[in-house]
Design a protein around this motif. Structure first.
Motif, PDB file in Angstrom:
ATOM      1  N   SER A 180       0.508  -1.574   0.312  1.00  0.00           N
ATOM      2  CA  SER A 180       0.367  -0.277   0.383  1.00  0.00           C
ATOM      3  C   SER A 180       0.857   0.687  -0.095  1.00  0.00           C
ATOM      4  O   SER A 180       0.179   2.450  -0.729  1.00  0.00           O
ATOM      5  CB  SER A 180      -0.945  -0.375   1.497  1.00  0.00           C
ATOM      6  OG  SER A 180      -1.613   0.695   1.134  1.00  0.00           O
ATOM      7  N   TRP A 213       1.558   4.498  -3.315  1.00  0.00           N
ATOM      8  CA  TRP A 213       1.370   5.353  -2.426  1.00  0.00           C
ATOM      9  C   TRP A 213       2.430   6.775  -2.946  1.00  0.00           C
ATOM     10  O   TRP A 213       2.833   7.519  -3.057  1.00  0.00           O
ATOM     11  CB  TRP A 213       1.328   5.404  -1.390  1.00  0.00           C
ATOM     12  CG  TRP A 213       1.164   7.066  -0.670  1.00  0.00           C
ATOM     13  CD1 TRP A 213       0.863   8.186  -0.957  1.00  0.00           C
ATOM     14  CD2 TRP A 213       1.855   6.969   0.975  1.00  0.00           C
ATOM     15  NE1 TRP A 213       0.756   8.832   0.202  1.00  0.00           N
ATOM     16  CE2 TRP A 213       0.993   8.997   0.868  1.00  0.00           C
ATOM     17  CE3 TRP A 213       1.954   6.764   2.128  1.00  0.00           C
ATOM     18  CZ2 TRP A 213       1.138   9.560   2.265  1.00  0.00           C
ATOM     19  CZ3 TRP A 213       2.139   7.484   3.186  1.00  0.00           C
ATOM     20  CH2 TRP A 213       1.979   8.458   3.637  1.00  0.00           C
ATOM     21  N   SER A 218      -3.501   2.094  -3.812  1.00  0.00           N
ATOM     22  CA  SER A 218      -3.016   2.036  -2.715  1.00  0.00           C
ATOM     23  C   SER A 218      -3.667   2.561  -1.049  1.00  0.00           C
ATOM     24  O   SER A 218      -3.905   1.558  -0.068  1.00  0.00           O
ATOM     25  CB  SER A 218      -2.289   3.786  -2.249  1.00  0.00           C
ATOM     26  OG  SER A 218      -1.394   3.687  -0.679  1.00  0.00           O
ATOM     27  N   ASN A 219      -5.249   3.735  -1.820  1.00  0.00           N
ATOM     28  CA  ASN A 219      -5.759   3.382  -0.367  1.00  0.00           C
ATOM     29  C   ASN A 219      -6.943   2.203   0.227  1.00  0.00           C
ATOM     30  O   ASN A 219      -7.591   1.819   0.851  1.00  0.00           O
ATOM     31  CB  ASN A 219      -7.078   4.711  -0.775  1.00  0.00           C
ATOM     32  CG  ASN A 219      -6.326   6.111  -0.258  1.00  0.00           C
ATOM     33  OD1 ASN A 219      -5.840   6.156   0.977  1.00  0.00           O
ATOM     34  ND2 ASN A 219      -5.407   6.878  -0.965  1.00  0.00           N
ATOM     35  N   LYS A 279      -7.176  -0.067   3.012  1.00  0.00           N
ATOM     36  CA  LYS A 279      -8.252   0.023   4.009  1.00  0.00           C
ATOM     37  C   LYS A 279      -9.111  -1.571   4.479  1.00  0.00           C
ATOM     38  O   LYS A 279      -8.757  -2.203   5.175  1.00  0.00           O
ATOM     39  CB  LYS A 279      -9.925  -0.155   3.110  1.00  0.00           C
ATOM     40  CG  LYS A 279     -11.041  -0.314   3.560  1.00  0.00           C
ATOM     41  CD  LYS A 279     -10.898   0.553   4.872  1.00  0.00           C
ATOM     42  CE  LYS A 279     -12.746   0.344   5.260  1.00  0.00           C
ATOM     43  NZ  LYS A 279     -12.909   1.018   7.087  1.00  0.00           N
ATOM     44  N   ARG A 281       3.387   1.720   5.896  1.00  0.00           N
ATOM     45  CA  ARG A 281       3.153   2.508   5.232  1.00  0.00           C
ATOM     46  C   ARG A 281       3.998   4.100   4.417  1.00  0.00           C
ATOM     47  O   ARG A 281       4.742   3.382   3.643  1.00  0.00           O
ATOM     48  CB  ARG A 281       1.528   3.367   4.886  1.00  0.00           C
ATOM     49  CG  ARG A 281       0.298   2.160   4.685  1.00  0.00           C
ATOM     50  CD  ARG A 281      -0.495   2.013   4.793  1.00  0.00           C
ATOM     51  NE  ARG A 281      -0.934   4.344   4.441  1.00  0.00           N
ATOM     52  CZ  ARG A 281      -1.832   4.183   3.212  1.00  0.00           C
ATOM     53  NH1 ARG A 281      -2.446   3.690   2.702  1.00  0.00           N
ATOM     54  NH2 ARG A 281      -2.143   5.887   2.999  1.00  0.00           N
ATOM     55  N   LEU A 313      -5.827   8.144   8.418  1.00  0.00           N
ATOM     56  CA  LEU A 313      -6.265   6.029   8.558  1.00  0.00           C
ATOM     57  C   LEU A 313      -7.074   6.420   9.151  1.00  0.00           C
ATOM     58  O   LEU A 313      -8.271   5.803   9.108  1.00  0.00           O
ATOM     59  CB  LEU A 313      -4.996   6.381   8.754  1.00  0.00           C
ATOM     60  CG  LEU A 313      -3.412   5.440   7.790  1.00  0.00           C
ATOM     61  CD1 LEU A 313      -2.419   5.749   8.463  1.00  0.00           C
ATOM     62  CD2 LEU A 313      -4.250   4.926   6.649  1.00  0.00           C
ATOM     63  N   LEU A 368     -10.091   6.661   7.146  1.00  0.00           N
ATOM     64  CA  LEU A 368     -10.578   5.116   7.026  1.00  0.00           C
ATOM     65  C   LEU A 368     -10.945   4.014   7.436  1.00  0.00           C
ATOM     66  O   LEU A 368     -11.508   2.870   7.349  1.00  0.00           O
ATOM     67  CB  LEU A 368      -8.924   5.345   5.886  1.00  0.00           C
ATOM     68  CG  LEU A 368      -9.293   4.236   4.889  1.00  0.00           C
ATOM     69  CD1 LEU A 368     -10.149   4.988   3.731  1.00  0.00           C
ATOM     70  CD2 LEU A 368      -8.183   4.434   3.963  1.00  0.00           C
ATOM     71  N   ALA A 409     -15.152   3.117   2.850  1.00  0.00           N
ATOM     72  CA  ALA A 409     -13.181   3.661   2.080  1.00  0.00           C
ATOM     73  C   ALA A 409     -13.652   4.518   1.024  1.00  0.00           C
ATOM     74  O   ALA A 409     -13.232   5.042   0.519  1.00  0.00           O
ATOM     75  CB  ALA A 409     -12.453   2.179   1.378  1.00  0.00           C
ATOM     76  N   ILE A 426     -12.090   8.085   0.901  1.00  0.00           N
ATOM     77  CA  ILE A 426     -11.571   8.552  -0.447  1.00  0.00           C
ATOM     78  C   ILE A 426     -11.894   9.799  -1.116  1.00  0.00           C
ATOM     79  O   ILE A 426     -11.770  10.355  -2.319  1.00  0.00           O
ATOM     80  CB  ILE A 426     -11.085   7.311  -1.472  1.00  0.00           C
ATOM     81  CG1 ILE A 426     -10.618   6.029  -0.425  1.00  0.00           C
ATOM     82  CG2 ILE A 426     -11.092   7.778  -3.001  1.00  0.00           C
ATOM     83  CD1 ILE A 426     -10.843   5.076  -1.147  1.00  0.00           C
TER      84      ILE A 426
END
Length: 300
Positions: free
Chosen positions: A71, A75, A164-165, A169, A184, A235, A238, A243, A247
């Motif tokens: 992830s 990113w 990445s997101n 999640k 991360r 985070l 999230l 998610a 986002i």
């Protein structure tokens, strides 16, 4: 504090980091890889510190740790592309395009998680793409419009950020926020260093230290405080909220960036290299509004 408030607050704080990055790029850095190299160094250090402070939880295993690193790697790839484009482009044109990542998050969720996308969400996807295209259009001569080539790189950056997101999640269901953030950040920093650890930018960083450049203050505050606070808040959002909705709310960063850059340029013209005219303000605001409306539709 609700996850909606957290997501908006995180987006507002991260926007400050984006403006700070552009300030250093515009006023101090001579090589396009210098700031990404400094971000990679700071990100790796922040990741290691977060990892050590958090400690290894009982729920951690090889799978969750690897996924968290991946992830961060996605990113980091997104960030490398964005910062490279930011070296030559206005921050208020660059960041809004990267906020089209919910397009890809929706498509990835449909492909790999079996989620359905409604007609309203598809309309949101179209609106987001239109807003991204409009904000990247530039005018050379009367009657001549072209799409800046950076648009395609930024869309790939948005794809990596969305991935990445979606991946992030998944691990937040099993790992604590600070521990996940540490992994991360290490994955993020490693990717930055792979792409930027070169002799010329490294020498420029050494000159910053030798000359006690103000760039060190900007980068230090930005990467060790501002960015980390914003990312931890996002985070948290999230972890607590859906998610897709979180986002989507991250996309409001485009409006925060336009607001900050416009105010700064009005107060200190030329300080961050932004063009400011009634037409550019109107185009940027309208395009960013389309992106945000589209993102909101995706999240419904």
């Amino acid at each position: 504090m609700s996850w909606i408030t957290l997501a908006l607050l995180g987006a507002a704080i991260i926007s400050i980091a984006n403006i700070s990055d552009k300030t250093v790029i515009h006023r101090y850095a001579k090589h396009p890889l210098t700031i990404p190299l400094m971000i990679g160094m700071a990100g790796t250090i922040s990741g290691v510190i977060s990892f050590m402070v958090a400690g290894i939880p009982l729920t951690a295993n090889i799978e969750t740790n690897t996924v968290a690193l991946i992830s961060g790697g996605f990113w980091g790839l997104s960030g490398v592309i964005m910062i490279r484009v930011l070296f030559n482009q206005e921050v208020s044109r660059t960041i809004p395009v990267t906020q089209s990542s919910p397009i890809f998050a929706a498509l990835l969720s449909m492909t790999f998680l079996g989620e359905d996308i409604s007609n309203l969400q598809w309309a949101g996807i179209i609106l987001t793409v239109v807003g991204s295209v409009l904000i990247s259009l530039q005018f050379r001569d009367v009657g001549t419009i072209f799409l800046d080539k950076s648009f395609y790189f930024l869309m790939f950056s948005a794809l990596a950020f969305g991935a990445s997101n979606v991946v992030g999640k998944y691990v937040l269901d099993d790992l604590p926020i600070l521990y996940t953030h540490g992994l991360r950040m290490m994955g993020f920093g490693a990717v930055f260093l792979v792409f930027t650890l070169r002799a010329v930018p490294l020498n420029e960083v050494k000159r910053f230290f030798a000359n006690r450049s103000p760039a060190l203050v900007f980068v230090g505050v930005n990467e060790f405080i501002t960015a980390n606070v914003g990312l931890l808040i996002l985070l948290r959002a999230l972890a607590e909220g859906p998610a897709s909705l979180v986002i989507a709310l991250m996309g409001t960063r485009s409006l925060f960036v336009i607001l900050y850059s416009t105010v700064i340029t009005l107060l200190w013209r030329g300080s961050i290299g932004e063009q400011l005219s009634p037409r550019t303000i109107l185009v940027k605001t309208f395009s960013a509004a389309l992106i945000v409306i589209g993102i909101a539709a995706i999240a419904i």
